[in-house]
Write an enzyme that holds these catalytic residues in place. Structure first.
Site, PDB file in Angstrom:
ATOM      1  N   TYR A 117       0.854  -1.196   0.000  1.00  0.00           N
ATOM      2  CA  TYR A 117       0.000   0.000   0.000  1.00  0.00           C
ATOM      3  C   TYR A 117       0.884   1.237   0.000  1.00  0.00           C
ATOM      4  O   TYR A 117       1.823   1.337   0.792  1.00  0.00           O
ATOM      5  CB  TYR A 117      -0.911   0.017   1.226  1.00  0.00           C
ATOM      6  CG  TYR A 117      -1.816   1.235   1.278  1.00  0.00           C
ATOM      7  CD1 TYR A 117      -2.882   1.366   0.379  1.00  0.00           C
ATOM      8  CD2 TYR A 117      -1.596   2.265   2.196  1.00  0.00           C
ATOM      9  CE1 TYR A 117      -3.705   2.486   0.413  1.00  0.00           C
ATOM     10  CE2 TYR A 117      -2.421   3.386   2.230  1.00  0.00           C
ATOM     11  CZ  TYR A 117      -3.477   3.484   1.333  1.00  0.00           C
ATOM     12  OH  TYR A 117      -4.292   4.595   1.369  1.00  0.00           O
ATOM     13  N   ASP A 121       9.344   3.113  -0.246  1.00  0.00           N
ATOM     14  CA  ASP A 121       8.267   3.849   0.413  1.00  0.00           C
ATOM     15  C   ASP A 121       8.439   3.653   1.923  1.00  0.00           C
ATOM     16  O   ASP A 121       8.037   2.636   2.482  1.00  0.00           O
ATOM     17  CB  ASP A 121       6.909   3.334  -0.068  1.00  0.00           C
ATOM     18  CG  ASP A 121       5.757   4.081   0.601  1.00  0.00           C
ATOM     19  OD1 ASP A 121       6.032   4.952   1.454  1.00  0.00           O
ATOM     20  OD2 ASP A 121       4.591   3.770   0.277  1.00  0.00           O
ATOM     21  N   LYS A 153       3.986  10.203   8.034  1.00  0.00           N
ATOM     22  CA  LYS A 153       3.742   9.724   9.405  1.00  0.00           C
ATOM     23  C   LYS A 153       4.674  10.376  10.450  1.00  0.00           C
ATOM     24  O   LYS A 153       4.425  11.496  10.855  1.00  0.00           O
ATOM     25  CB  LYS A 153       3.759   8.195   9.417  1.00  0.00           C
ATOM     26  CG  LYS A 153       2.600   7.670   8.535  1.00  0.00           C
ATOM     27  CD  LYS A 153       2.293   6.202   8.619  1.00  0.00           C
ATOM     28  CE  LYS A 153       0.989   5.931   7.862  1.00  0.00           C
ATOM     29  NZ  LYS A 153       1.041   4.965   6.802  1.00  0.00           N
TER      30      LYS A 153
HETATM   31  C1  PLP Z   1       0.397   5.338   5.399  1.00  0.00           C
HETATM   32  C2  PLP Z   1       1.150   4.978   4.185  1.00  0.00           C
HETATM   33  C3  PLP Z   1       1.027   5.711   2.997  1.00  0.00           C
HETATM   34  C4  PLP Z   1       0.011   6.795   2.815  1.00  0.00           C
HETATM   35  O1  PLP Z   1       0.197   7.875   3.653  1.00  0.00           O
HETATM   36  P1  PLP Z   1      -1.071   8.854   3.919  1.00  0.00           P
HETATM   37  O2  PLP Z   1      -0.491   9.928   4.761  1.00  0.00           O
HETATM   38  O3  PLP Z   1      -2.092   8.009   4.581  1.00  0.00           O
HETATM   39  O4  PLP Z   1      -1.522   9.341   2.595  1.00  0.00           O
HETATM   40  C5  PLP Z   1       1.863   5.396   1.947  1.00  0.00           C
HETATM   41  N1  PLP Z   1       2.754   4.406   2.034  1.00  0.00           N
HETATM   42  C6  PLP Z   1       2.893   3.663   3.152  1.00  0.00           C
HETATM   43  C7  PLP Z   1       3.919   2.594   3.197  1.00  0.00           C
HETATM   44  C8  PLP Z   1       2.085   3.915   4.258  1.00  0.00           C
HETATM   45  O5  PLP Z   1       2.199   3.148   5.341  1.00  0.00           O
END
Ligand code: PLP
Length: 429
Positions: free
Chosen positions: A143, A235, A263
């Site tokens: 994701y 990511d 985050k």
């Molecule tokens: C949470 C997350 C996202 C998306 O971040 P948002 O701030 O919710 O848009 C993208 N990649 C990873 C790996 C994530 O855990």
């Protein structure tokens, strides 16, 4: 759930789709009503009925210092009194960028955005701009936010609700996304071609539950990208500053071309970032031809929360403490699982972890998906009843924070033990 949360959930569903502003919060993966939260402090959250929980979600990752850390709260208050947003550059943004660049050497330059989704969306655009190629490769159950091209075989809410391919994504766009199995380099090699702009990967999967990379997996991706002159995007929205101050790339010693963050770098305020070598970042507007912008990007209040959070994390023993307490929890859960003969797989890297209700091993989406959802839901609700707030989906990672004290861990282990006993009794073994 309590009366107040029930009433609020009813009311919310009238004006907000599913009553929530992000799908997994609606408890569709486990059934029932989500508690509506009124207050969070340290390792605890309190709901509208004044029920207290040990929080193992931590806002899905950002709250590594726990809720309401004094230093962060002070920084935010101070920033807020100076104005919420200017739409003009500030010194504080440079300082946050410098902190990120120092922590993550593969990022020589960084652009702040407002969410992880914006970060991965921009990272893809950058990879496409720099390579002149259109295809990308991602992993099943990976994701990366709700970017069109990345909502193909996606983890998190899509997987939880069994719709990993979102409606509304043009087929022409989805066709540009290639899919491989996580931890399977042969599958990656089979999918790869010289038309691929980038491989994007969670260096530790967190959105199909926590799944660590097999030894050599990330290095293998690096080599495959080099063989095809494709870019490697790590990511690290979840893992950045979570599994080490330098993120998963420091922990596993792999150098990506592009990194995305979010985050933790906002300490709970909305933020995201993407960065790379200067050579690549010079494609980004206004230096280069790749356009990307944001009214609230580099927001002073979010930047203040991020700077304060990173400065507490830097040069602290927090990561060692988190490792120690998380390991203690893991050992307690394993012991309880054996004692009550409830087979489960405990996956963990540092303070991110998932208890899968399957014998495992869990190494990719297919093996994560073998988990017994009925058992997980029962476990989840019994834990909630014991005052423990877990991610309301089998396919999500849980987190500990620096505010989870030894006594919280002891309480958690006791409660897991009680709950697994009930699960064993109800389900038979
Ligand atoms: C949470 C997350 C996202 C998306 O971040 P948002 O701030 O919710 O848009 C993208 N990649 C990873 C790996 C994530 O855990």
């Amino acid at each position: 759930m309590g009366k107040q949360s029930d009433a609020l959930f009813q009311r919310a569903q009238d004006v907000i789709p599913g009553g929530v502003n992000s799908p997994v919060r609606a408890f569709g993966g486990v059934g029932g009503t989500p508690p509506f939260i009124e207050l969070a402090q340290g390792s605890r959250i309190f709901d509208a009925d004044n029920l207290q929980y040990i929080d193992c979600v931590g806002s899905w990752g950002p709250m590594i210092l726990g809720h309401g850390h004094r230093y962060v709260v002070e920084a935010v208050k101070k920033a807020a009194t100076r104005g919420f947003s200017y739409g003009a550059p500030t010194a504080a943004e440079i300082e946050l960028a410098e902190m990120i660049v120092q922590a993550v050497p593969s990022m020589e330059m960084v652009r702040l955005v407002n969410s992880g989704t914006e970060a991965t969306m921009s990272a893809l655009r950058l990879a496409r701009a720099a390579t002149g190629r259109n295809k990308i490769l991602k992993f099943e159950g990976g994701y990366h936010g709700h970017v069109d091209s990345l909502l193909v075989k996606a983890g998190s809410g899509g997987a939880t609700f069994n719709v990993p391919d979102s409606a509304g994504v043009p087929k022409e766009l989805a066709e540009l996304t290639l899919i491989a199995r996580y931890n399977d380099l042969d599958d990656v090699r089979a999918q790869m071609s010289d038309e691929v702009a980038a491989i994007i990967v969670e260096p530790i999967a967190g959105n199909m539950g926590c799944i660590p990379p097999n030894p050599g997996f990330l290095q293998g991706l690096r080599e495959i990208c080099d063989d095809h002159a494709s870019l490697l995007i790590l990511d690290e929205v979840m893992t950045g500053f979570r599994v080490a101050y330098g993120g998963a790339q420091a922990r596993y010693d792999v150098r990506p071309d592009i990194t995305t963050l979010g985050k933790i770098i906002g300490g709970g305020m909305p933020i995201g970032a993407y960065g790379a070598s200067k050579l690549l970042m010079e494609y980004v507007s206004p230096l280069g031809p790749m356009y990307q912008a944001g009214t609230l990007s580099g927001n002073p209040v979010a930047v203040a929360a991020g700077r304060a959070t990173l400065s507490v994390l830097r040069n602290s023993s927090i990561y060692d403490d988190l490792e120690e307490r998380s390991a203690e929890f893991e050992n307690g859960v394993r012991a309880a699982s054996e004692k009550h003969a409830v087979p489960l797989t405990f996956n963990r890297v540092g303070s991110m972890w998932t208890i899968f209700f399957t014998e495992g091993p869990v190494t990719d989406f297919a093996s994560a998906n073998k988990s017994n959802r009925e058992k997980f839901s029962r476990f989840f609700h019994l834990m909630l009843g014991e005052g423990v707030y877990l991610p309301p989906s089998q396919l999500e990672a849980a987190f500990f924070s620096a505010a989870h004290a030894k006594k919280d861990i002891l309480q958690l282990v006791e409660r897991v033990d009680r709950v697994l006993k009930k699960v064993a009794w109800e389900f038979g073994t």
